[in-house]
Motif scaffolding. Structure first.
Motif, PDB file in Angstrom:
ATOM      1  N   ASP A  54       0.792  -1.069   0.139  1.00  0.00           N
ATOM      2  CA  ASP A  54       0.027   0.243  -0.199  1.00  0.00           C
ATOM      3  C   ASP A  54       0.631   1.056   0.018  1.00  0.00           C
ATOM      4  N   ASN A  55       0.057   2.183  -0.469  1.00  0.00           N
ATOM      5  CA  ASN A  55       0.963   3.633  -0.012  1.00  0.00           C
ATOM      6  C   ASN A  55       0.868   4.899   0.879  1.00  0.00           C
ATOM      7  N   ASP A  56       0.030   3.992   2.203  1.00  0.00           N
ATOM      8  CA  ASP A  56       0.010   4.952   3.239  1.00  0.00           C
ATOM      9  C   ASP A  56       1.311   5.444   3.649  1.00  0.00           C
ATOM     10  N   GLN A  57       0.783   6.433   5.192  1.00  0.00           N
ATOM     11  CA  GLN A  57       2.370   7.652   5.437  1.00  0.00           C
ATOM     12  C   GLN A  57       3.757   6.741   6.304  1.00  0.00           C
ATOM     13  N   LEU A  58       4.978   6.312   6.240  1.00  0.00           N
ATOM     14  CA  LEU A  58       5.492   5.570   6.742  1.00  0.00           C
ATOM     15  C   LEU A  58       5.600   5.485   8.266  1.00  0.00           C
ATOM     16  N   GLY A  59       5.315   6.812   8.753  1.00  0.00           N
ATOM     17  CA  GLY A  59       4.949   6.674  10.008  1.00  0.00           C
ATOM     18  C   GLY A  59       3.536   5.964  10.220  1.00  0.00           C
ATOM     19  N   THR A  60       1.895   5.684   9.634  1.00  0.00           N
ATOM     20  CA  THR A  60       0.979   5.104   9.374  1.00  0.00           C
ATOM     21  C   THR A  60       1.288   3.225   9.371  1.00  0.00           C
ATOM     22  N   ASN A  61       1.924   3.302   8.344  1.00  0.00           N
ATOM     23  CA  ASN A  61       3.213   1.704   8.370  1.00  0.00           C
ATOM     24  C   ASN A  61       3.459   0.861   9.372  1.00  0.00           C
ATOM     25  N   ALA A  87      -5.424  -9.725  10.100  1.00  0.00           N
ATOM     26  CA  ALA A  87      -5.933 -10.995   8.994  1.00  0.00           C
ATOM     27  C   ALA A  87      -7.151 -10.394   9.009  1.00  0.00           C
ATOM     28  N   MET A  88      -8.258  -9.748  10.145  1.00  0.00           N
ATOM     29  CA  MET A  88      -9.554  -9.769   9.975  1.00  0.00           C
ATOM     30  C   MET A  88      -9.806  -7.949   9.469  1.00  0.00           C
ATOM     31  N   TRP A  89      -8.550  -7.197   9.782  1.00  0.00           N
ATOM     32  CA  TRP A  89      -9.137  -5.949   9.147  1.00  0.00           C
ATOM     33  C   TRP A  89      -8.764  -5.925   8.140  1.00  0.00           C
ATOM     34  N   GLU A  90      -7.447  -6.282   7.622  1.00  0.00           N
ATOM     35  CA  GLU A  90      -6.996  -6.288   6.168  1.00  0.00           C
ATOM     36  C   GLU A  90      -8.411  -7.198   5.506  1.00  0.00           C
ATOM     37  N   LEU A  91      -8.698  -8.238   5.025  1.00  0.00           N
ATOM     38  CA  LEU A  91      -9.477  -9.224   4.567  1.00  0.00           C
ATOM     39  C   LEU A  91     -10.660  -8.539   4.772  1.00  0.00           C
ATOM     40  N   PHE A  92     -11.745  -8.073   5.686  1.00  0.00           N
ATOM     41  CA  PHE A  92     -12.866  -8.151   5.883  1.00  0.00           C
ATOM     42  C   PHE A  92     -13.342  -6.816   6.013  1.00  0.00           C
ATOM     43  N   MET A  93     -12.402  -5.504   7.111  1.00  0.00           N
ATOM     44  CA  MET A  93     -13.008  -4.420   7.280  1.00  0.00           C
ATOM     45  C   MET A  93     -12.983  -3.005   7.265  1.00  0.00           C
ATOM     46  N   GLU A  94     -11.893  -3.129   5.224  1.00  0.00           N
ATOM     47  CA  GLU A  94     -12.070  -2.384   4.292  1.00  0.00           C
ATOM     48  C   GLU A  94     -12.255  -2.894   3.165  1.00  0.00           C
ATOM     49  N   CYS A  95     -12.742  -1.549   2.087  1.00  0.00           N
ATOM     50  CA  CYS A  95     -13.021  -1.840   0.683  1.00  0.00           C
ATOM     51  C   CYS A  95     -11.617  -1.674  -0.057  1.00  0.00           C
ATOM     52  N   GLU A  96     -10.639  -1.078   0.457  1.00  0.00           N
ATOM     53  CA  GLU A  96      -9.135  -1.472  -0.554  1.00  0.00           C
ATOM     54  C   GLU A  96      -8.688  -2.737   0.221  1.00  0.00           C
ATOM     55  N   TYR A  97      -7.714  -3.350  -1.457  1.00  0.00           N
ATOM     56  CA  TYR A  97      -7.441  -4.566  -0.976  1.00  0.00           C
ATOM     57  C   TYR A  97      -6.564  -4.605  -0.104  1.00  0.00           C
ATOM     58  N   HIS A 151      -3.884   2.721  -5.780  1.00  0.00           N
ATOM     59  CA  HIS A 151      -4.769   1.945  -5.225  1.00  0.00           C
ATOM     60  C   HIS A 151      -5.014   0.591  -5.844  1.00  0.00           C
ATOM     61  N   THR A 152      -4.860   0.259  -6.834  1.00  0.00           N
ATOM     62  CA  THR A 152      -4.192  -1.355  -7.510  1.00  0.00           C
ATOM     63  C   THR A 152      -2.345  -1.524  -7.466  1.00  0.00           C
ATOM     64  N   LEU A 153      -1.978   0.029  -7.689  1.00  0.00           N
ATOM     65  CA  LEU A 153      -0.278   0.245  -7.908  1.00  0.00           C
ATOM     66  C   LEU A 153       0.223  -1.679  -6.843  1.00  0.00           C
ATOM     67  N   ASN A 154       1.050  -1.897  -7.776  1.00  0.00           N
ATOM     68  CA  ASN A 154       1.368  -3.044  -6.264  1.00  0.00           C
ATOM     69  C   ASN A 154       2.893  -3.339  -6.136  1.00  0.00           C
ATOM     70  N   VAL A 155       3.085  -2.447  -6.251  1.00  0.00           N
ATOM     71  CA  VAL A 155       5.615  -2.685  -6.051  1.00  0.00           C
ATOM     72  C   VAL A 155       5.887  -1.927  -4.688  1.00  0.00           C
ATOM     73  N   MET A 156       7.260  -2.700  -4.323  1.00  0.00           N
ATOM     74  CA  MET A 156       7.698  -1.938  -2.973  1.00  0.00           C
ATOM     75  C   MET A 156       8.287  -0.787  -3.195  1.00  0.00           C
ATOM     76  N   GLY A 157       8.722   0.309  -4.569  1.00  0.00           N
ATOM     77  CA  GLY A 157       8.681   1.217  -4.806  1.00  0.00           C
ATOM     78  C   GLY A 157      10.628   1.596  -5.880  1.00  0.00           C
ATOM     79  N   ASP A 158      10.757   2.649  -5.619  1.00  0.00           N
ATOM     80  CA  ASP A 158      12.204   2.138  -6.985  1.00  0.00           C
ATOM     81  C   ASP A 158      12.649   1.340  -6.883  1.00  0.00           C
ATOM     82  N   LYS A 159      13.388   0.747  -7.957  1.00  0.00           N
ATOM     83  CA  LYS A 159      14.307  -0.724  -7.605  1.00  0.00           C
ATOM     84  C   LYS A 159      15.043  -0.184  -7.294  1.00  0.00           C
ATOM     85  N   SER A 160      16.032   0.095  -5.943  1.00  0.00           N
ATOM     86  CA  SER A 160      16.971   0.242  -5.323  1.00  0.00           C
ATOM     87  C   SER A 160      17.750  -0.600  -5.026  1.00  0.00           C
TER      88      SER A 160
END
Length: 503
Positions: free
Chosen positions: A102-109, A143-153, A439-448
Motif C-alpha cells: 500500500d501507499n500510506d505514510q511511513l509513520g502510519t505503516n 488479518a481480519m481487518w485487512e480482509l474484511f474491514m476495508e474496501c481497499e485491497y 489503489h492498485t499499484l502493487n510495487v515496493m517502490g523504486d528498484k534500488s
C-alpha cells in the motif's frame, strides 16, 4: 482509518510521561552506563500468577473482534473514511484480488499499524496468554481487518508490520501497566493506578473493567512480573541540526530524550521474552520537524552464557528490534527530506560483553546482527499519494560500547547502526507514476539498494547527585543506489547540549 499523526505523537508523549512517573516512582536498578541500584528485584507472588495466568480464549477473541468492529464504526460513521464503506462484494473482491503493497505514510505503516497490533496482542496478554500465544491474536486481528474491514485491497506490509511490530510495542507497554497496577490499593490511589494502566495498555484496562478486576480488592498486588529491575533517564536541552550540502546554516530547537532499561542485560540465562528490553524515544520541538524524531525498542527473546571469567563475562541471545527514524524538510524553501526509516519487523543475534569494575572504571560492549523482514526507507523519486519511501528487506548491524569512570562521575558511550535494504519489486522502466492508480499499484517502490548509517557519541558528567550534563553528537547518512536514477547521498548532523536526570 487511524487518528492523525499529531494525535498519535501526543499519545507518545503521554505514555512516556506515565512511564517516567510510574517507573521512576517505583525505583529500581539496571545496567546502564551510569546506574543507581536502589532496591532489589522481587519475584511475583504465586497467588498472582495463578489468578491472572488463567487463559480465556473466547474473551480475548471477542475483545479483538470488538475492537475491530468499533474502529470500523468510528471510521465509517464519524470520519466517513472512503475505505470503510464495506459490503459482501468488497470482502469477496479482497479475497479474490489478494495482497498488495500500500501507499500510506511511513509513520502510519511502521508506527501506527504496529500500535494497533499492540492492542490485538494485549487482548491475548490480558487474558492469560504468553508472548508467543498473544502474537497469534495480533496476527488474527490484523488479518481480519485487512480482509474484511476495508474496501481497499489487503496490504502485504500491514499483515507483517502490525503483528510483529505490535508485539515489540505491546510487551513493554503491558509490563509497564503491570508495574503501575496494584490490587491492594484503594480510593484515589487505586483510581489513579487504573487510569494509568488503561492508558498504557487499553485492552488490559478494558479487560479489567469487564471482569471487575479494576475495583476488586485483593491481598496481593496482582503483578505477574513482581518488582522488576530497571533504570530510567530523561534528558532535556537544546538541539542544533544541519544537513550537509543542502543547508549552510544550522537550525536550533528543543530536544527531549527518554531512555528506559528494563531487566538485567547481563543475566546469563533467560528464556522468557522481554525479561530484558530497552526503549529509546527522542522528541523535539523544532520548526518544520516532526515531534517524534526517533523510537527504538530492543527486546531479548532468549539468551545463553558464553563465558564467565574472573574479570569478564559474555553472553549471546536472540533479540527483536523495532526502529523508527523520522525527519522532514529543513526549511519552507527546501522540499528535500534528509532521512526516514521504519523497521517494524527485525530479529537477530546479539553478543554482550562486560568487564568487571577495576581501576575505577567499568566497560561493556555489544554487537547485534539482524535480519530485516520488512523496512521502509526514504525515496527521492517514489512520491505517490501519501508515500515517499521504498519498502525493502535486508539486514542491520548495531554495535556500541560504554565506559564509566570514577564511580559514576562520568561516562562515554559510542554506538553505530547500519541498515541495508533492497527494494526488489519495482515498477517498470518508463512508468509515469502520476498516471498510475495508487489503489492498485502493487510495487515496493523504486528498484534500488539503500543504506542508512547512524553514529552517536554521548558524554555524561555528574553535576549534582543524579543530575548530569550531557553532550551528544549524532550523524545520519543515507545513500541510495537506484536502477533508473543517479545515486543520492544525504548526511545530517545534530548536536545536543542537555541536562540528564537518572532515576
Amino acid at each position: 482509518m487511524i487518528a492523525p499523526r499529531k494525535h498519535i505523537y501526543r499519545l507518545v508523549v503521554a505514555v512516556a510521561f506515565i512511564l517516567l512517573m510510574v517507573l521512576g516512582g517505583e525505583k529500581g536498578m539496571a545496567q546502564m552506563p551510569i546506574k543507581y541500584n536502589m532496591t532489589h528485584q522481587l519475584p511475583p507472588d504465586s497467588l498472582d500468577l495463578d489468578y491472572y495466568g488463567k487463559k480465556h480464549f473466547w474473551r480475548a477473541s471477542a475483545e479483538v473482534v470488538g475492537f475491530n468492529v468499533g474502529l470500523w464504526a468510528f471510521d465509517r460513521y464519524v470520519q466517513h473514511g472512503d475505505w470503510s464503506y464495506i459490503n459482501l462484494n468488497t470482502i469477496k473482491e479482497n479475497f479474490k484480488h489478494g495482497f498488495i503493497w500500500d501507499n500510506d505514510q511511513l509513520g502510519t505503516n511502521t508506527f501506527l499499524h504496529p500500535y494497533n497490533g499492540n492492542l490485538y496482542y494485549n487482548a491475548g496478554r490480558a487474558n492469560g496468554f504468553n508472548f508467543w500465544q498473544s502474537e497469534l491474536f495480533a496476527i488474527g486481528g490484523s488479518a481480519m481487518w485487512e480482509l474484511f474491514m476495508e474496501c481497499e485491497y489487503p496490504s502485504t506490509n500491514d499483515v507483517i508490520a502490525t503483528p510483529i511490530g505490535g508485539a515489540a510495542i505491546g510487551e513493554p507497554l503491558f509490563r509497564a501497566s503491570d508495574a503501575v497496577l496494584d490490587d491492594r490499593a484503594t480510593g484515589w490511589d487505586r483510581f489513579g493506578r487504573e487510569v494509568a494502566g488503561f492508558i498504557l495498555s487499553p485492552m488490559r484496562g478494558i479487560n479489567r473493567i469487564v471482569t471487575g478486576q479494576a475495583w476488586h480488592h485483593r491481598a496481593t498486588s496482582g503483578r505477574i512480573f513482581g518488582k522488576p529491575s530497571f533504570a530510567m533517564q530523561v534528558s532535556m536541552g537544546l538541539k542544533m541540526m544541519e544537513v550537509q550540502g543542502r543547508v549552510r546554516k544550522p537550525f536550533l530547537g528543543a530536544s527531549m530524550q527518554i531512555d528506559l532499561e528494563y531487566g538485567d542485560r547481563f543475566e546469563a540465562k533467560s528464556t522468557k521474552p522481554y525479561d530484558y528490553f530497552t526503549v529509546k524515544a527522542e522528541l523535539q520541538g523544532m520548526k518544520y520537524q516532526p515531534v517524534l524524531n526517533q523510537l527504538q525498542i530492543k527486546g531479548r527473546l532468549l539468551s545463553r552464557e558464553l563465558f564467565d571469567h574472573k574479570n569478564s563475562s559474555g553472553s549471546i541471545g536472540l533479540y527483536q528490534h523495532f526502529d523508527f527514524y523520522d525527519s522532514d524538510t529543513i526549511t519552507s524553501m527546501n522540499d528535500k527530506v534528509p532521512y526516514k526509516l521504519g523497521i517494524p519487523a527485525s530479529v537477530g543475534a546479539g553478543f554482550l560483553f562486560r568487564d568487571v569494575e577495576r581501576h575505577r572504571y567499568v566497560f561493556d560492549a555489544y554487537v547485534h546482527a539482524n535480519g530485516i523482514l520488512l523496512g521502509g526507507i526514504l525515496s527521492d523519486h517514489y512520491w505517490t499519494d501519501e508515500r515517499d519511501y521504498n519498502w525493502g528487506q535486508g539486514f542491520s548491524l548495531k554495535a556500541g560500547a560504554n565506559i564509566t569512570w570514577d564511580h559514576r562521575k562520568a561516562s562515554l558511550s559510542i554506538m553505530n547502526e547500519f541498515y541495508q535494504l533492497w527494494t526488489w519489486k519495482g515498477y517498470k522502466k518508463g512508468t509515469v507514476l502520476e498516471d498510475e492508480d495508487f489503489h492498485t499499484l502493487n510495487v515496493m517502490g523504486d528498484k534500488s539498494a539503500a543504506y542508512f548509517n547512524v553514529t552517536e557519541v554521548r558524554f555524561n558528567y555528574q553535576i549534582w547527585k543524579k543530575l548530569y550534563g550531557t553532550l551528544v553528537f549524532k550523524n545520519q547518512v543515507r545513500h541510495t543506489h537506484y536502477r533508473d536514477f543517479p545515486s543520492v547521498r544525504s548526511s545530517t548532523m545534530d548536536l545536543r547540549l542537555m541536562c540528564t536526570y537518572k532515576f
